[in-house]
Design a protein around this motif. Structure first.
Motif, PDB file in Angstrom:
ATOM      1  N   TRP A  52      23.435 -11.260 -14.279  1.00  0.00           N
ATOM      2  CA  TRP A  52      24.332 -10.336 -14.971  1.00  0.00           C
ATOM      3  C   TRP A  52      25.381  -9.789 -14.000  1.00  0.00           C
ATOM      4  CZ3 TRP A  52      23.299  -4.566 -15.257  1.00  0.00           C
ATOM      5  CH2 TRP A  52      24.218  -3.927 -16.079  1.00  0.00           C
ATOM      6  N   HIS A  80      32.689 -13.508 -17.216  1.00  0.00           N
ATOM      7  CA  HIS A  80      32.300 -13.438 -15.813  1.00  0.00           C
ATOM      8  C   HIS A  80      33.148 -14.415 -14.996  1.00  0.00           C
ATOM      9  CE1 HIS A  80      28.675 -11.923 -17.842  1.00  0.00           C
ATOM     10  NE2 HIS A  80      28.277 -11.402 -16.695  1.00  0.00           N
ATOM     11  N   TYR A  92      30.257  -9.163 -27.005  1.00  0.00           N
ATOM     12  CA  TYR A  92      29.305 -10.034 -26.332  1.00  0.00           C
ATOM     13  C   TYR A  92      27.902  -9.701 -26.823  1.00  0.00           C
ATOM     14  CZ  TYR A  92      33.063 -10.868 -22.930  1.00  0.00           C
ATOM     15  OH  TYR A  92      34.251 -11.203 -22.327  1.00  0.00           O
ATOM     16  N   ARG A 221      35.740  -9.641 -14.138  1.00  0.00           N
ATOM     17  CA  ARG A 221      34.805  -9.553 -15.251  1.00  0.00           C
ATOM     18  C   ARG A 221      35.283  -8.569 -16.319  1.00  0.00           C
ATOM     19  NH1 ARG A 221      31.111  -6.880 -11.274  1.00  0.00           N
ATOM     20  NH2 ARG A 221      31.145  -4.651 -11.723  1.00  0.00           N
ATOM     21  N   LEU A 225      31.093  -5.759 -20.414  1.00  0.00           N
ATOM     22  CA  LEU A 225      29.793  -6.281 -19.984  1.00  0.00           C
ATOM     23  C   LEU A 225      28.985  -5.289 -19.159  1.00  0.00           C
ATOM     24  CD1 LEU A 225      31.031  -9.803 -18.854  1.00  0.00           C
ATOM     25  CD2 LEU A 225      29.607  -9.330 -20.852  1.00  0.00           C
ATOM     26  N   VAL A 231      24.099  -7.236 -23.386  1.00  0.00           N
ATOM     27  CA  VAL A 231      23.954  -8.666 -23.108  1.00  0.00           C
ATOM     28  C   VAL A 231      22.506  -9.148 -23.156  1.00  0.00           C
ATOM     29  CG1 VAL A 231      26.074  -8.794 -21.763  1.00  0.00           C
ATOM     30  CG2 VAL A 231      23.943  -8.226 -20.601  1.00  0.00           C
TER      31      VAL A 231
END
Length: 326
Positions: A52, A80, A92, A221, A225, A231
């Motif tokens: 991650w 990413h 996402y 990124r 996120l 995620v």
């Protein structure tokens, strides 16, 4: 690019560090998925999935130590590294990253391949291997958990869903330009949030994780996120057992002795979910499951790749054990 090039690449760069063959951008509806490629496409494929907020550079120090008779592809998940961000308003989800794996496999025309996943990448790889069991022959889990187990999943799931939506709306409403920072400022920020990461490996991740502008660097990124619950899919014990019963792959689980036990760091010392998963994997997969512990921390595959390379190499080169499923 030759007869063996995957469908939909946008560009290719020449040979780079440590035997890197090429960099590709695989076309997807919202842009591209960026990948790094080592070895001939005639060899058995191994897809490498990063953690991650990391990127494909996670495997730069490990792959050169692995057997050369394989085709290694390290991808950047959507949002990413050098992969495209999702369009505004398109969130996402964990399933998004599982779909990224399927798209890469389709681009390379793979019908069967191995997966090497670190941390979040191992969780995504596990879900893919359970969803498409016929496509994965070997699954290597590097200091990760196959699924984010939450014994209170049914109580917490609405909280996670609400937080996901609220966080996405908050980030979209801010509409801030990417913050420009000096290389040292970004590095110190990364290391402060990843105490297991060495300075050298932090610099390696930032090479791919940043873009140079006139006054410094900006992170590549997607800021959406930044919340783990956006995620990860948290699963119950019952769901976990159902998922792994579908696995056809041989599984190698490598645990760093000073690594993470869970997704959320405040739970690192709570070993019960890990022990439950290990026991279930041993019982259900039987001889198709291997577990090893090695000295090192969560980023041992970057900080001290030689400690994991031997186990991975032996596993990749071993003959696959026949599934016990009827």
């Amino acid at each position: 690019m030759g007869e063996n090039a995957p469908q939909g690449p946008l560009d290719r760069r020449g040979k780079g560090e440590a035997g890197l063959l090429s960099e590709l951008k695989l076309a997807v509806p919202w842009g591209h998925i960026a990948v790094k490629v080592w070895g001939s496409q005639k060899n058995p494929p191994v897809l490498c999935l990063h953690g991650w907020l990391d990127n494909a550079n996670s495997f730069d120090r490990l792959i050169p130590l692995l057997p050369q008779g394989f085709h290694y592809v390290a991808m950047d998940f959507g949002g990413h590294g050098l992969s495209s961000h999702h369009h505004p308003g398109f969130p996402y989800y964990h399933q998004s990253f599982v779909s990224d794996v399927r798209r890469v496999a389709t681009a390379f025309k793979w019908t069967r391949f191995s997966i090497l996943g670190h941390s979040f990448g191992g969780t995504v790889g596990s879900m893919f291997a359970c969803t498409f069991p016929e496509m994965v022959d070997k699954l290597i889990l590097l200091d990760t958990i196959p699924f984010a187990l939450d014994s209170n999943e049914t109580e917490n799931i609405l909280t996670y869903k609400r937080r996901n939506i609220e966080h996405m709306l908050k980030v979209e409403a801010s509409q801030k330009s990417p913050r420009v920072s000096s290389p040292e400022e970004l590095l110190q920020g990364l290391l402060s949030k990843n105490i297991h990461l060495s300075r050298e490996c932090g610099e390696l991740l930032l090479q791919r994780g940043t873009t140079k502008v006139d006054t410094g660097l900006v992170l590549n990124r997607d800021p959406r996120l930044s919340l783990a619950e956006n995620v990860f899919d948290f699963t119950s014990k019952e769901m976990f057992l159902q998922f792994i019963r579908s696995l056809q792959a041989n599984v190698l689980f490598i645990k760093a002795t000073q690594g993470y036990f869970g997704v959320r760091r405040e739970n690192d010392n709570k070993k019960q979910p890990l022990l439950f998963m290990l026991d279930a994997l041993r019982v259900i997969l039987k001889e198709r499951f291997q577990y090893v512990e090695i000295p090192g921390n969560h980023y041992v595959h970057m900080n001290e790749p030689h400690l994991v390379a031997g186990f991975i190499s032996s596993f990749l080169q071993s003959q696959p054990r026949t599934s016990s499923r009827l």
